[in-house]
Design a protein around this motif. Structure first.
Motif, PDB file in Angstrom:
ATOM      1  N   ASP A 118       0.766  -1.177  -0.473  1.00  0.00           N
ATOM      2  CA  ASP A 118      -0.109   0.363  -0.320  1.00  0.00           C
ATOM      3  C   ASP A 118       0.906   1.473   0.042  1.00  0.00           C
ATOM      4  N   GLY A 119       2.075   1.299  -0.105  1.00  0.00           N
ATOM      5  CA  GLY A 119       2.836   2.299  -0.423  1.00  0.00           C
ATOM      6  C   GLY A 119       3.472   2.963   1.132  1.00  0.00           C
ATOM      7  N   THR A 120       3.257   2.270   2.018  1.00  0.00           N
ATOM      8  CA  THR A 120       3.743   2.423   3.507  1.00  0.00           C
ATOM      9  C   THR A 120       4.583   1.943   4.142  1.00  0.00           C
ATOM     10  N   THR A 121       5.128   0.738   3.529  1.00  0.00           N
ATOM     11  CA  THR A 121       6.596   0.512   3.734  1.00  0.00           C
ATOM     12  C   THR A 121       7.984   0.399   2.594  1.00  0.00           C
ATOM     13  N   ASP A 122       8.571  -0.236   2.901  1.00  0.00           N
ATOM     14  CA  ASP A 122       9.998  -0.653   1.272  1.00  0.00           C
ATOM     15  C   ASP A 122       9.592  -0.485   0.978  1.00  0.00           C
ATOM     16  N   PRO A 123       9.645  -0.382  -0.746  1.00  0.00           N
ATOM     17  CA  PRO A 123       9.310  -0.586  -1.676  1.00  0.00           C
ATOM     18  C   PRO A 123      10.268  -1.607  -2.364  1.00  0.00           C
ATOM     19  N   ASP A 124      11.680  -1.679  -1.738  1.00  0.00           N
ATOM     20  CA  ASP A 124      12.946  -2.633  -1.805  1.00  0.00           C
ATOM     21  C   ASP A 124      12.158  -3.702  -1.323  1.00  0.00           C
ATOM     22  N   ASP A 125      11.855  -4.432   0.243  1.00  0.00           N
ATOM     23  CA  ASP A 125      11.452  -4.963   0.073  1.00  0.00           C
ATOM     24  C   ASP A 125       9.787  -5.695  -0.301  1.00  0.00           C
ATOM     25  N   HIS A 126       9.282  -4.779  -0.643  1.00  0.00           N
ATOM     26  CA  HIS A 126       7.963  -6.077  -1.462  1.00  0.00           C
ATOM     27  C   HIS A 126       8.482  -6.112  -2.507  1.00  0.00           C
ATOM     28  N   ILE A 127       9.550  -5.788  -3.736  1.00  0.00           N
ATOM     29  CA  ILE A 127       9.668  -6.438  -4.583  1.00  0.00           C
ATOM     30  C   ILE A 127      10.727  -7.624  -4.692  1.00  0.00           C
ATOM     31  N   ALA A 128      11.319  -7.514  -3.163  1.00  0.00           N
ATOM     32  CA  ALA A 128      11.967  -8.965  -3.353  1.00  0.00           C
ATOM     33  C   ALA A 128      10.788 -10.178  -2.884  1.00  0.00           C
ATOM     34  N   SER A 129       9.816  -9.507  -1.321  1.00  0.00           N
ATOM     35  CA  SER A 129       8.805 -10.734  -1.685  1.00  0.00           C
ATOM     36  C   SER A 129       8.327 -11.086  -2.624  1.00  0.00           C
ATOM     37  N   TYR A 130       7.970 -10.257  -3.713  1.00  0.00           N
ATOM     38  CA  TYR A 130       7.676 -10.283  -5.035  1.00  0.00           C
ATOM     39  C   TYR A 130       7.954 -11.200  -6.085  1.00  0.00           C
ATOM     40  N   LYS A 131       9.277 -11.419  -6.115  1.00  0.00           N
ATOM     41  CA  LYS A 131       9.931 -11.965  -6.824  1.00  0.00           C
ATOM     42  C   LYS A 131      10.401 -13.895  -6.395  1.00  0.00           C
ATOM     43  N   GLN A 132       9.932 -13.537  -4.769  1.00  0.00           N
ATOM     44  CA  GLN A 132      10.583 -15.084  -4.455  1.00  0.00           C
ATOM     45  C   GLN A 132       9.254 -15.829  -4.331  1.00  0.00           C
ATOM     46  N   ARG A 133       7.985 -15.253  -4.391  1.00  0.00           N
ATOM     47  CA  ARG A 133       7.038 -15.225  -4.659  1.00  0.00           C
ATOM     48  C   ARG A 133       6.440 -16.177  -5.907  1.00  0.00           C
ATOM     49  N   MET A 134       6.867 -15.306  -6.778  1.00  0.00           N
ATOM     50  CA  MET A 134       6.541 -15.504  -8.083  1.00  0.00           C
ATOM     51  C   MET A 134       7.949 -16.960  -8.526  1.00  0.00           C
ATOM     52  N   PHE A 135       8.770 -17.080  -8.234  1.00  0.00           N
ATOM     53  CA  PHE A 135       9.739 -18.220  -8.638  1.00  0.00           C
ATOM     54  C   PHE A 135       9.347 -19.049  -8.232  1.00  0.00           C
ATOM     55  N   THR A 136       8.194 -19.096  -6.859  1.00  0.00           N
ATOM     56  CA  THR A 136       7.636 -20.586  -6.797  1.00  0.00           C
ATOM     57  C   THR A 136       6.476 -21.111  -7.576  1.00  0.00           C
ATOM     58  N   VAL A 137       6.040 -19.977  -8.709  1.00  0.00           N
ATOM     59  CA  VAL A 137       4.633 -20.550  -9.226  1.00  0.00           C
ATOM     60  C   VAL A 137       6.153 -21.259 -10.738  1.00  0.00           C
ATOM     61  N   SER A 138       5.078 -22.399 -11.380  1.00  0.00           N
ATOM     62  CA  SER A 138       6.030 -23.297 -12.637  1.00  0.00           C
ATOM     63  C   SER A 138       6.047 -22.618 -13.633  1.00  0.00           C
ATOM     64  N   ILE A 139       6.891 -21.416 -14.952  1.00  0.00           N
ATOM     65  CA  ILE A 139       6.406 -20.402 -15.776  1.00  0.00           C
ATOM     66  C   ILE A 139       7.367 -21.245 -16.710  1.00  0.00           C
ATOM     67  N   PRO A 140       6.425 -21.064 -18.358  1.00  0.00           N
ATOM     68  CA  PRO A 140       7.808 -21.400 -19.083  1.00  0.00           C
ATOM     69  C   PRO A 140       9.217 -19.928 -19.545  1.00  0.00           C
ATOM     70  N   ARG A 141       9.458 -20.011 -19.852  1.00  0.00           N
ATOM     71  CA  ARG A 141      11.023 -19.384 -19.572  1.00  0.00           C
ATOM     72  C   ARG A 141      11.050 -18.157 -20.424  1.00  0.00           C
ATOM     73  N   SER A 142      10.263 -18.861 -21.303  1.00  0.00           N
ATOM     74  CA  SER A 142       9.732 -17.598 -22.813  1.00  0.00           C
ATOM     75  C   SER A 142       8.803 -16.826 -22.087  1.00  0.00           C
ATOM     76  N   LEU A 143       8.216 -17.180 -21.262  1.00  0.00           N
ATOM     77  CA  LEU A 143       6.520 -16.288 -20.372  1.00  0.00           C
ATOM     78  C   LEU A 143       7.056 -15.450 -19.508  1.00  0.00           C
ATOM     79  N   ARG A 144       7.945 -16.088 -18.729  1.00  0.00           N
ATOM     80  CA  ARG A 144       8.278 -15.609 -17.692  1.00  0.00           C
ATOM     81  C   ARG A 144       8.392 -13.927 -17.274  1.00  0.00           C
TER      82      ARG A 144
END
Length: 302
Positions: A118-144
């Motif tokens: 919601d914009g009240t915390t560190d944006p870098d922390d949100h990006i790091a958390s978002y990446k780690q969550r998305m890495f757990t999903v199986s996505i083809p390399r061409s569509l990543r």
């Protein structure tokens, strides 16, 4: 007898053949005259769509002036803001270029659950958390890249989602550009980077057990990305009571690393806690509460 042709018949046949040949040349390859009206109608429709999609310079000037008026109205307290009307093709608006926007998401793709930003915390922390969550999903390399970009809006909430939807169409061409723009927008919420010298602000309070001081010091130390080890040991020593046994021991013997200092601190913690628990244990010490039986001299009966 020869057949007499009426006058003008030969010329009409020549004209008809010439007209048919000209019609075939003017139409596209494989297209008959019956398809010409349909083609013209389709071309007119495309031209009308282009006119709607690309506003004239006058319309662009008016739209800019209207936006300036809305900005002024927002500054006036109590002034109602005019309601914006959606365009006919607004459902297709996307901040990404066509190489990303037109990519179809995988059929079995599901956005993982995560805490909305919601914009009240560190944006870098949100990006790091978002990446780690998305890495757990199986996505083809061409569509990543496309999946990372198009799913980012689902992790936003409130003012951050409003910012995301207001990005200009076709302005983002990669996930790296999206994250850079995101961090730049919410830079005011970034945490200040701590330095090794900040550890000198952590000191043992009067009456505070040594265990609690060590715990607070370690929490501050792990928040420093590149902590200087010598500075950490020196700050830990100076944060102790100057009249305490551990401070005297560190000053006499010296410590180079925290691995050397912590074991000595653990020994001192055990000794302090044992001193505190000693009176409690003495209440239930059966050896001190047991009374020796009094020896009475034997009575002689005569």
């Amino acid at each position: 007898m020869g057949v007499i042709q009426p006058e003008g018949t030969t010329e009409d046949l020549c004209y008809q053949g010439t007209h048919e040949e000209t019609s075939r040349q003017t139409t596209s390859r494989g297209m008959t005259q019956r398809n010409v009206p349909k083609t013209i109608a389709k071309a007119n429709s495309i031209m009308r769509d282009d006119l709607v999609a690309s506003p004239s310079p006058m319309e662009q000037v008016l739209a800019k002036r209207l936006a300036d008026v809305e900005v002024v109205m927002r500054r006036i307290q109590g002034m109602p803001i005019p309601t914006k009307k959606s365009r006919s093709h607004c459902y297709a608006d996307s901040p990404f270029v066509d190489e990303i926007a037109l990519v179809d998401m995988p059929q079995k793709f599901t956005i993982p659950n995560m805490k909305l930003y919601d914009g009240t915390t560190d944006p870098d922390d949100h990006i790091a958390s978002y990446k780690q969550r998305m890495f757990t999903v199986s996505i083809p390399r061409s569509l990543r890249e496309a999946c990372m970009c198009k799913s980012f809006g689902s992790s936003l909430f409130g003012p951050t989602l409003q910012w995301y939807t207001n990005l200009p169409n076709g302005s983002i061409n990669s996930f790296a550009q999206l994250t850079d723009t995101f961090v730049e927008q919410f830079a005011s919420s970034e945490k200040l980077e701590k330095l090794s010298a900040d550890l000198y602000r952590v000191y043992q309070r009067r009456g505070e057990p040594l265990r609690e001081y060590v715990s607070r010091f370690n929490k501050e130390k792990i928040c420093i990305p590149a902590c200087n080890l010598e500075t950490a040991v020196d700050a830990f020593r100076k944060g102790l009571f100057s009249d305490g046994e551990l401070y005297k021991e560190f000053t006499k013997l010296g410590c180079i690393t925290m691995e050397d200092a912590l074991p000595r601190a653990v020994i001192q913690i055990r000794w302090e806690e044992d001193e505190i628990n000693q009176p409690i244990h003495s209440r239930y010490d059966s050896r001190r509460n047991d009374k020796k039986p009094e020896h009475k001299p034997a009575e002689h009966r005569y």
